[in-house]
Write a protein that holds these residues in place. Structure first.
Motif, PDB file in Angstrom:
ATOM      1  N   GLU A 193       0.851  -1.217   0.000  1.00  0.00           N
ATOM      2  CA  GLU A 193       0.000   0.000   0.000  1.00  0.00           C
ATOM      3  C   GLU A 193       0.875   1.252   0.000  1.00  0.00           C
ATOM      4  O   GLU A 193       0.584   2.235  -0.667  1.00  0.00           O
ATOM      5  N   ALA A 215       1.155   4.382  -2.604  1.00  0.00           N
ATOM      6  CA  ALA A 215       0.959   5.781  -2.187  1.00  0.00           C
ATOM      7  C   ALA A 215       2.194   6.635  -2.477  1.00  0.00           C
ATOM      8  O   ALA A 215       2.142   7.856  -2.408  1.00  0.00           O
ATOM      9  N   GLN A 229       1.593   3.779   6.641  1.00  0.00           N
ATOM     10  CA  GLN A 229       0.214   4.060   6.256  1.00  0.00           C
ATOM     11  C   GLN A 229      -0.669   4.000   7.508  1.00  0.00           C
ATOM     12  O   GLN A 229      -0.374   4.658   8.476  1.00  0.00           O
ATOM     13  N   SER A 253       4.725   7.346  -0.805  1.00  0.00           N
ATOM     14  CA  SER A 253       5.091   8.251   0.292  1.00  0.00           C
ATOM     15  C   SER A 253       6.607   8.193   0.535  1.00  0.00           C
ATOM     16  O   SER A 253       7.248   7.176   0.247  1.00  0.00           O
TER      17      SER A 253
END
Ligand SMILES: C[S@@+](CC[C@H](N)C(=O)[O-])C[C@H]1O[C@@H](n2cnc3c(N)ncnc32)[C@H](O)[C@@H]1O
Ligand code: SF4
Length: 474
Positions: free
Chosen positions: A60, A64, A348, A66
């Protein structure tokens, strides 16, 4: 009624007045509570969360895109400081390092396969234990190995915890050459009786020379750790330690409350009966706080001080300050990947912790590549409460509208019970409530954990545990 201060104007006289508290006040507020380096706190996590869950979260995070924060845990120390509540392995014989490093590299390699190279590493922190327990060549080897597996941002913040008693000039030269730009030094207290009692004799001259070397070598930021509430400490003796610290002009200061948890750390029983408690302990804190403010440091909150131009202070002013397992950080939005025994990841909307004993961690890494022991997926309610608690601890104010917009709720309705609970905080001069915001006074900033605890519904059950799970808030 306490007057409310802005963070940019720490009004010393007001701090002095507000920080005169009674025993009765302390007995209401000085009670066990978490430090909220995560929400929900670690006792809420469960062991049904394992390596497969963590790898789903890794995927995930990749989607994303990030930024990445890495944490490396080196658990070893040469001798035991009797106050210590960290996860440490005391081992004089340094032959333990090579096998540990071999396994750690396998874990680093496995984790790196789950982190795509287009995600910059903006922060890399080595903690422990004592990372400078390793020799300079061992540090160099582990650093290069890790650097080759990830994509480091050119301006990444690279920090390490060092114990001056075991850290040489050669260590610092190696660290600086590798690109480390932040040092955090354990000091605790300079008083000889305190040092002897806690089994940590650390001469002032040795510490001063190491800080001087760090400055000569160009480390951007030097932090020092102090503790108030240690055995035999008094406000007078601590004032002297604080003056000595001020001569060293660190960029940041962590002034931790001594966490007395003898049910977890039996050696802390050795100085039972000599610990300052209640008003005495508060006076030691108050002495440190006022002296640091007088010297021009800003109180960031929850034990931390910084010089006005320091990134922590600036980021608090800009309201971009964030909290993670290492305390306050300016890297909001980065996913934290923890590696090594006991290391924690915050990625996350999940947390995960590695195995806490060496053989279990080693076996798990050998068989599975990662060693998740327990973890947690946050629910929508957890995320909302995490945002509220984080704003309180980082910014000392909650703007209700911000939370309402982010989580599509009516704040007063959702938190009607918590707001009722905060009324007594308002009566005691800790909090100011109005239609739009919840803001802390000076005193409220000191007891901020207590206010945060009102928003934590898990505490009620945890308080029923046979042994306390947390140390006291003061
Ligand atoms: C991992 S150690 C720092 C690095 C290195 N091992 C050293 O001691 O210099 C992290 C810090 O945690 C703090 N600490 C450890 N045990 C504590 C306790 N029982 N209460 C409050 N702070 C504690 C100390 O200030 C210590 O410097
Ligand atoms: S305070 Fe630091 S050096 Fe002392 S036992 Fe704890 S981690 Fe090790």
């Amino acid at each position: 009624m306490a007057q409310i201060v802005t963070l940019s104007n720490p009004n010393l006289r007001q701090a002095r007045e507000e920080l005169r508290v009674s025993e009765a006040f302390l007995s209401r507020y000085n009670r066990p509570g978490p430090r909220y380096t995560s929400y929900p706190t670690a006792p809420v996590w469960n062991d049904s969360f394992g390596p497969n869950d963590l790898e789903k979260v890794h995927a995930e995070a990749n989607a994303a895109k990030s930024p990445v924060s890495l944490y490396m845990h080196i658990p070893f120390c040469e001798s035991l400081c009797l106050f210590c509540a960290c996860n440490v392995i005391i081992q004089k014989n340094k032959s333990v390092s090579p096998p540990y490093l071999d396994i750690l590299k396998r874990e680093v390699e496995h984790v790196s396969r789950n982190v795509s190279k287009d995600r910059p590493v903006v922060q890399f922190h080595w903690g422990g234990g004592t990372p400078t327990y390793l020799t300079p060549p061992q540090i160099e080897d582990l650093f290069h190995f890790t650097q080759a597996q990830f994509h480091f941002a050119p301006d990444a913040e690279i920090g390490i915890e060092v114990d001056p008693r075991v850290t040489s000039r050669e260590h610092l030269e190696t660290l600086r050459k590798l690109g480390f730009n932040r040092l955090s030094m354990g000091i605790q207290d300079f008083n000889p009786l305190v040092q002897k009692t806690i089994n940590r004799v650390q001469p002032y001259a040795l510490t001063r020379e190491l800080i001087q070397s760090a400055r000569d070598l160009g480390f951007q930021s030097v932090n020092v750790d102090l503790i108030y509430g240690l055995p035999y400490q008094t406000a007078e003796t601590f004032a002297y330690t604080v003056d000595q610290i001020l001569e060293l002009t660190p960029d940041r200061i962590a002034l931790f409350s001594y966490a007395h948890v003898p049910w977890l750390k039996k050696q802390q029983n050795s100085f039972e009966g000599h610990l300052p408690e209640g008003i005495q302990k508060f006076d030691i804190f108050r002495t440190g706080l006022l002296r640091f403010l007088e010297a021009g440091y800003l109180y960031i909150g929850m034990d931390h001080f910084a010089k006005p131009g320091d990134e922590l202070a600036v980021s608090q002013q800009n309201r971009t300050l964030h909290r993670n397992f290492q305390g306050y950080t300016t890297k909001a939005g980065a996913d934290l990947y923890g590696m090594g025994i006991t290391a924690i990841s915050g990625i996350q909307n999940a947390y995960a912790q590695n195995q806490r004993d060496l053989p279990a961690w080693q076996t798990a890494v050998e068989h599975r590549g990662i060693a998740t022991m327990r973890g947690y997926h946050l629910s929508e309610d957890d995320r909302l409460r995490r945002a509220v608690i984080s704003r309180l601890l980082c910014h000392m104010v909650i703007f209700k509208e911000e939370i309402e917009q982010e989580f599509k709720i009516d704040f007063d309705q959702y938190f009607a019970g918590e707001l009722r609970g905060l009324q007594s905080f308002q009566d005691d001069g800790l909090i100011l409530l109005d239609a739009n915001e919840i803001r802390t006074s000076w005193l409220g900033r000191i007891f901020i954990r207590n206010a945060a605890m009102l928003f934590d519904p898990y505490l009620e059950k945890q308080q029923l545990a046979s042994k306390p799970l947390f140390s006291k808030t003061l």
